[in-house]
Motif scaffolding. Structure first.
Motif, PDB file in Angstrom:
ATOM      1  N   LYS A 123       0.805  -1.222   0.000  1.00 15.73           N
ATOM      2  CA  LYS A 123       0.000   0.000   0.000  1.00 15.73           C
ATOM      3  C   LYS A 123       0.841   1.277   0.000  1.00 15.73           C
ATOM      4  O   LYS A 123       0.542   2.216  -0.755  1.00 15.73           O
ATOM      5  N   PRO A 124       1.933   1.343   0.787  1.00 16.61           N
ATOM      6  CA  PRO A 124       2.731   2.591   0.770  1.00 16.61           C
ATOM      7  C   PRO A 124       3.353   2.901  -0.587  1.00 16.61           C
ATOM      8  O   PRO A 124       3.623   4.071  -0.888  1.00 16.61           O
ATOM      9  N   LEU A 125       3.562   1.879  -1.402  1.00 16.10           N
ATOM     10  CA  LEU A 125       4.171   2.092  -2.710  1.00 16.10           C
ATOM     11  C   LEU A 125       3.165   2.496  -3.776  1.00 16.10           C
ATOM     12  O   LEU A 125       3.554   3.062  -4.802  1.00 16.10           O
ATOM     13  N   MET A 126       1.909   2.175  -3.556  1.00 15.12           N
ATOM     14  CA  MET A 126       0.923   2.310  -4.626  1.00 15.12           C
ATOM     15  C   MET A 126       0.114   3.593  -4.554  1.00 15.12           C
ATOM     16  O   MET A 126      -0.863   3.740  -5.274  1.00 15.12           O
ATOM     17  N   ARG A 127       0.505   4.514  -3.701  1.00 13.10           N
ATOM     18  CA  ARG A 127      -0.196   5.799  -3.637  1.00 13.10           C
ATOM     19  C   ARG A 127       0.195   6.674  -4.817  1.00 13.10           C
ATOM     20  O   ARG A 127       1.316   6.629  -5.287  1.00 13.10           O
ATOM     21  N   GLY A 128      -0.735   7.463  -5.265  1.00 16.40           N
ATOM     22  CA  GLY A 128      -0.446   8.387  -6.366  1.00 16.40           C
ATOM     23  C   GLY A 128      -1.007   7.893  -7.682  1.00 16.40           C
ATOM     24  O   GLY A 128      -1.049   6.711  -7.958  1.00 16.40           O
ATOM     25  N   SER A 129      -1.445   8.807  -8.503  1.00 19.43           N
ATOM     26  CA  SER A 129      -2.018   8.486  -9.806  1.00 19.43           C
ATOM     27  C   SER A 129      -0.919   8.464 -10.861  1.00 19.43           C
ATOM     28  O   SER A 129       0.205   8.894 -10.629  1.00 19.43           O
ATOM     29  N   GLU A 130      -1.269   7.976 -12.048  1.00 19.56           N
ATOM     30  CA  GLU A 130      -0.301   7.930 -13.136  1.00 19.56           C
ATOM     31  C   GLU A 130       0.164   9.331 -13.498  1.00 19.56           C
ATOM     32  O   GLU A 130       1.331   9.556 -13.790  1.00 19.56           O
ATOM     33  N   SER A 131      -0.751  10.279 -13.456  1.00 15.66           N
ATOM     34  CA  SER A 131      -0.390  11.649 -13.803  1.00 15.66           C
ATOM     35  C   SER A 131       0.584  12.246 -12.788  1.00 15.66           C
ATOM     36  O   SER A 131       1.355  13.144 -13.096  1.00 15.66           O
ATOM     37  N   GLU A 132       0.536  11.719 -11.544  1.00 15.09           N
ATOM     38  CA  GLU A 132       1.438  12.204 -10.511  1.00 15.09           C
ATOM     39  C   GLU A 132       2.777  11.468 -10.549  1.00 15.09           C
ATOM     40  O   GLU A 132       3.664  11.733  -9.738  1.00 15.09           O
ATOM     41  N   GLY A 133       2.888  10.527 -11.471  1.00 18.45           N
ATOM     42  CA  GLY A 133       4.142   9.789 -11.566  1.00 18.45           C
ATOM     43  C   GLY A 133       4.184   8.539 -10.738  1.00 18.45           C
ATOM     44  O   GLY A 133       5.207   8.232 -10.126  1.00 18.45           O
ATOM     45  N   ALA A 134       3.067   7.803 -10.669  1.00 16.54           N
ATOM     46  CA  ALA A 134       3.041   6.551  -9.925  1.00 16.54           C
ATOM     47  C   ALA A 134       4.078   5.600 -10.506  1.00 16.54           C
ATOM     48  O   ALA A 134       4.408   5.649 -11.690  1.00 16.54           O
ATOM     49  N   LEU A 135       4.615   4.736  -9.660  1.00 15.63           N
ATOM     50  CA  LEU A 135       5.658   3.829 -10.137  1.00 15.63           C
ATOM     51  C   LEU A 135       5.126   2.927 -11.250  1.00 15.63           C
ATOM     52  O   LEU A 135       3.951   2.556 -11.253  1.00 15.63           O
ATOM     53  N   ASP A 136       5.987   2.620 -12.198  1.00 15.21           N
ATOM     54  CA  ASP A 136       5.576   1.767 -13.317  1.00 15.21           C
ATOM     55  C   ASP A 136       6.380   0.479 -13.376  1.00 15.21           C
ATOM     56  O   ASP A 136       6.134  -0.381 -14.217  1.00 15.21           O
ATOM     57  N   THR A 137       7.357   0.348 -12.469  1.00 13.67           N
ATOM     58  CA  THR A 137       8.220  -0.831 -12.448  1.00 13.67           C
ATOM     59  C   THR A 137       8.455  -1.229 -10.997  1.00 13.67           C
ATOM     60  O   THR A 137       8.692  -0.360 -10.148  1.00 13.67           O
TER      61      THR A 137
END
Length: 288
Positions: free
Chosen positions: A178-192
């Motif tokens: 859960k701590p890693l998955m916060r934030g939207s794609e537009s905000e630069g969520a992790l992709d890898t």
């Protein structure tokens, strides 16, 4: 310091881990180098390494390599992220005549090649996370990368007990990530997401379901095997034999449990009767 005598090309590649997780690396080596002889040492008496101090891990790793070195080997693969993070340089200094490779650098390189937004997550044991080995390796390749790391030591127990799928496993994985998955794609969520422990690929299905298809999972086993093959080629150390290589298994405790749990990680059946129990603690390490 180079080699003082010719290398026996039919000598084995020594592979060690704190337990069974390194068998995922052994799988990849078996696939990439089918003609090589492989000897695997699991330090099951002292597993897990992920909660130990750096000095202890370096001492354990040196003892493991000394035990393997007595078995006619031509290269060492540290199939453990914690040992790679804490003991790689030490072992390279102890054995300058042998190629000694870990799993951190190949995993970091694969992550940098995979990322689209240069936002990379790393999940590992507590020791590997605190050591920041992946963070340093990734930034060394991609200085502009944004990295988030999360310790997920509980995944080791899930993997070893065969709890790889199902609603409960997914709930545990979701809570840990859960701590890693916060934030939207537009905000630069992790992709890898780097699976920074060799146990974690056993949970890749549950992890993928939790993080979603937009996140690429990086397992360092395959990239490590490729790095080992490239090193053997460059140093002209490939085994010339055409027959499939032989496998040997050594453990420091519980051969029966090792063989049973190994079924969760290794693609070939392991007979407990063929797993040798060894004492490696009598080997004197340079670190006290």
């Amino acid at each position: 310091m180079g080699r003082s005598s010719p290398v026996d090309l039919e000598a084995a590649i020594g592979v060690f881990d704190s337990g069974v997780g390194g068998l995922t690396v052994l799988n990849a080596l078996r696939k990439a180098l089918p003609n090589e002889n492989l000897v695997y040492l699991g330090d099951t008496a002292r597993v897990p390494y992920g909660t130990k101090s750096a000095v202890s891990v370096m001492r354990y790793a040196e003892q493991a390599v000394k035990a393997l070195h007595a078995r006619r080997i031509k290269a060492i693969v540290i199939a453990c992220n914690t040992a790679s993070a804490m003991a790689l340089e030490h072992l390279q200094n102890c054995y300058p005549e042998l190629p000694v490779l870990g799993v951190i650098e190949p995993g970091a390189l694969a992550a940098c090649k995979a990322t689209r937004r240069k936002h990379i997550g790393v999940i590992a044991t507590e020791s590997t996370t605190n050591n920041q080995a992946y963070q340093k390796a990734i930034l060394g390749i991609m200085p502009e990368a944004r990295i988030q790391a999360q310790a997920c030591s509980l995944f080791v127990a899930l993997a070893e007990e065969g709890w790889h799928h199902g609603e409960l496993v997914e709930q545990i994985v979701a809570k840990c990530l859960k701590p890693l998955m916060r934030g939207s794609e537009s905000e630069g969520a992790l992709d890898t997401l780097v699976l920074g422990c060799t146990h974690f690929p056993a949970l890749s299905g549950a992890i993928a379901k939790v993080v979603g298809s937009q996140v690429i999972l990086v397992d360092s086993a395959a990239t490590t095997a490729s790095a080992v093959k490239a090193r053997l080629v460059s140093e002209k150390l490939l085994n010339p034999q055409q027959a499939p290589g032989q496998l040997s298994f050594l453990v420091t405790d519980g051969p029966e449990r090792f063989a049973r749990v190994a079924n969760n990680f290794f693609n070939e059946q392991i007979d407990a009767a063929g797993v040798e129990l060894v004492d490696i603690q009598h080997h004197t390490a340079t670190l006290k």
